[in-house]
Design an enzyme around this catalytic site. Structure first.
Site, PDB file in Angstrom:
ATOM      1  CG  ASP A 134      -2.109  -0.764   0.741  1.00 31.75           C
ATOM      2  OD1 ASP A 134      -2.500  -0.527  -0.225  1.00 31.75           O
ATOM      3  OD2 ASP A 134      -3.163  -0.554   1.347  1.00 31.75           O
ATOM      4  CG  ASP A 287      -5.543  -6.550  15.066  1.00 30.36           C
ATOM      5  OD1 ASP A 287      -6.400  -5.759  15.919  1.00 30.36           O
ATOM      6  OD2 ASP A 287      -4.774  -6.531  15.904  1.00 30.36           O
TER       7      ASP A 287
END
Length: 553
Positions: A134, A287
């Site tokens: 990214d 997460d």
């Protein structure tokens, strides 16, 4: 009539008063109304009560860890438990594994991490590596792409992906990768952040724990740190994270089959991810988000304390501070979003209680609240209100005991127990601010800054990597490795000139308050309170002047 904690100051022996008799203060403060006194008493008693509850929770976790060691409790793959060979027995026993490596502008660490992943001991036909870049820096992207192409020429099944629309940070990156058509051919996905370097046998030690256990959704390995002894800041972080993995994660995994996914060095059953709704960009802790949703769906988690994956710790206070802000604002965002889902879920009452009270409220909200309020606000203010008191067991004895328990998983760090206690209280300012911003959706709640890596673990391998490149790649397609070597070294030389200390105003303001309170405490002959306030004030001063860890550019 004065409340129970008003009217006597001291309790820990005096400075200049000859020892253990508490100093009784007869003064009355005409500036405080009865309602203000009652409010102050209520807040103090509430913080002390929360402090005791959190201390009991910490003690129970430590007892659970002791029991695991005493009984030798350890997750065992089904094949090993039955006395049969593991996945090495035959090629048909190697499941299809997708390896994902999300990264963003992490030029310092990509080489050794990609190299470690490509050297995993697993049939090459049975695993595929996705490098999910990214980066918005064109030079970094080019270097990462060249590294991927090098491993492709060596026969590794590895793909370079670069998103055009970079929405959703890491969660958006992972979500985009999971939408690839070929993902349906894989049963498991393992995630490694850019600075993680798994051992070659990582998959062979984690994937077998899924065999014969269709309800296991996640197998998480612990982290180890290549730079834990780099400076005082990394040493103190190592204490915290050793306790987190060996005590919190291991105990919750052994007794509850649930813990927060650490975002990396973990293997997911793809079916569990899909059943839980996949990756979502709604918080900065994607997460923890997927872990909670998977738990609500009934999936079980396995934590492997004996399987380690090397990574880096932030070496500068600025990087660590931003990391901690994200780690403490995100859970509060998530709690707001999933509270109703937890209440409505079909899991048992005790699992709901664990999620709401222990997992979110006690360990994510209450801890930074009472730590900041009790030790950074109430304690110094008691020095300016002659009738106020905090007993010595609150100020010293129980915090010291909890620090000893925290440091047990990292016994080599025992000499740093006092700095650890002081630094944790100092960090409570950042954690409290992050918790408030996440809970009330303030401006900094969705701030995401990639934690700066030093790349120290890769510096020693640079020459070897350059030589390997020059032998394996043709002149026409090879990158300019001499230039690359210079690029790796020159920024480090320049950065030494550019590094400087930042000023953190909140920490400096609290340092002034604590040191002033320490002077006031000395004049009123309070022993333990004086020393605590003095050392804590110095700790805030050191952090406020950015004198801990490496400086940043």
């Amino acid at each position: 009539m004065a409340p129970s904690w008003w009217g006597r100051s001291g309790g820990g022996g005096g400075v200049g008063n000859g020892g253990g008799t508490p100093v009784v203060v007869k003064m009355e403060n005409p500036n405080w109304s009865i309602s203000e006194v009652e409010a102050a008493e209520f807040l103090t008693n509430a913080c002390v009560a929360l402090f005791m509850v959190q201390s009991i929770d910490r003690l129970v976790l430590c007892l659970g860890c002791f029991w695991i060691r005493f009984k030798g409790i350890k997750p065992v793959p089904q094949a090993a438990a039955a006395g049969k060979p593991d996945v090495e027995a035959g090629a048909g026993d190697y499941p299809m594994v997708l390896v994902q490596m999300p990264m963003c502008n992490e030029r310092e660490v990509y080489q050794q991490s990609i190299g470690a992943v490509c050297n995993l001991d697993w049939p090459k036909s049975n695993f595929l590596v996705q490098v999910l870049d990214d980066s918005d820096d064109a030079t970094t992207s080019a270097l990462i792409k060249e590294e991927v192409e090098k491993w492709q020429r060596e026969g590794v099944r590895i793909i370079y992906r670069h998103r055009v629309i970079r929405d959703g940070y890491k969660a958006g990156n992972l979500k985009s990768a999971m939408n690839c058509s070929y993902v349906k051919d894989y049963e498991f996905v393992v995630i490694f952040d850019a600075d993680f370097q798994p051992q070659a046998d990582f998959l062979k030690r984690t994937v077998p724990h899924f065999k014969g256990k269709d309800d296991v959704g996640l197998v998480q390995a612990r982290w180890s740190f290549v730079n834990k002894d780099e400076n005082l800041l990394t040493r103190l972080q190592n204490v915290n994270l050793c306790f987190h993995f060996e005590v919190e994660q291991q105990v919750n995994g052994a007794f509850l089959n649930f813990f927060g996914f650490n975002g990396t060095a973990g293997v997911w059953r793809i079916k569990a991810l899909e059943d839980s709704g996949g990756w979502m960009e709604r918080t900065t802790v994607e997460d923890m988000d997927i872990a909670v949703r998977a738990h609500l769906k009934g999936w079980k988690f396995v934590f492997l304390n004996d399987v380690e994956c090397q990574c880096e710790l932030p070496e500068s206070y600025e990087a660590y501070r931003k990391q901690q802000h994200r780690w403490h604002s995100g859970p509060m965002q998530l709690f707001r979003l999933c509270f109703v889902d937890i209440i409505k879920s079909k899991i048992g009452f005790w699992k709901k209680f664990n999620l709401i009270f222990l997992f979110f409220l006690l360990r994510k909200l209450i801890l930074p609240f009472y730590s900041f309020t009790l030790f950074c606000v109430i304690l110094p203010m008691t020095m300016f209100v002659p009738e106020a008191e905090l007993p010595a067991w609150v100020v010293c004895y129980i915090p010291a005991t909890m620090s000893i328990l925290n440091i047990l998983p990292a016994p080599k760090s025992f000499p740093f127990i006092v700095p650890y206690l002081l630094f944790e209280n100092t960090m409570s300012v950042t954690k409290f601010n992050a918790m408030i911003s996440g809970l009330f959706q303030l401006g900094s709640a969705y701030e995401w800054v990639v934690t700066k890596k030093s790349g120290r673990s890769s510096e020693g391998d640079l020459v070897g990597l350059v030589e390997k490149h020059s032998k394996q790649q043709r002149v026409g397609s090879a990158p300019n490795l001499d230039a690359l070597t210079k690029e790796e070294s020159n920024p480090k030389k320049d950065s030494k000139k550019k590094k400087h200390n930042r000023i953190y105003r909140k920490e400096l303001a609290l340092s002034f308050l604590l040191l002033t309170a320490a002077a006031r405490s000395l004049l009123s002959a309070q022993g333990i309170h004086f020393y605590f306030l003095l050392f804590q004030g110095v700790s805030f001063l050191v952090v406020g002047l950015d004198l801990i860890g490496e400086q940043v550019e």
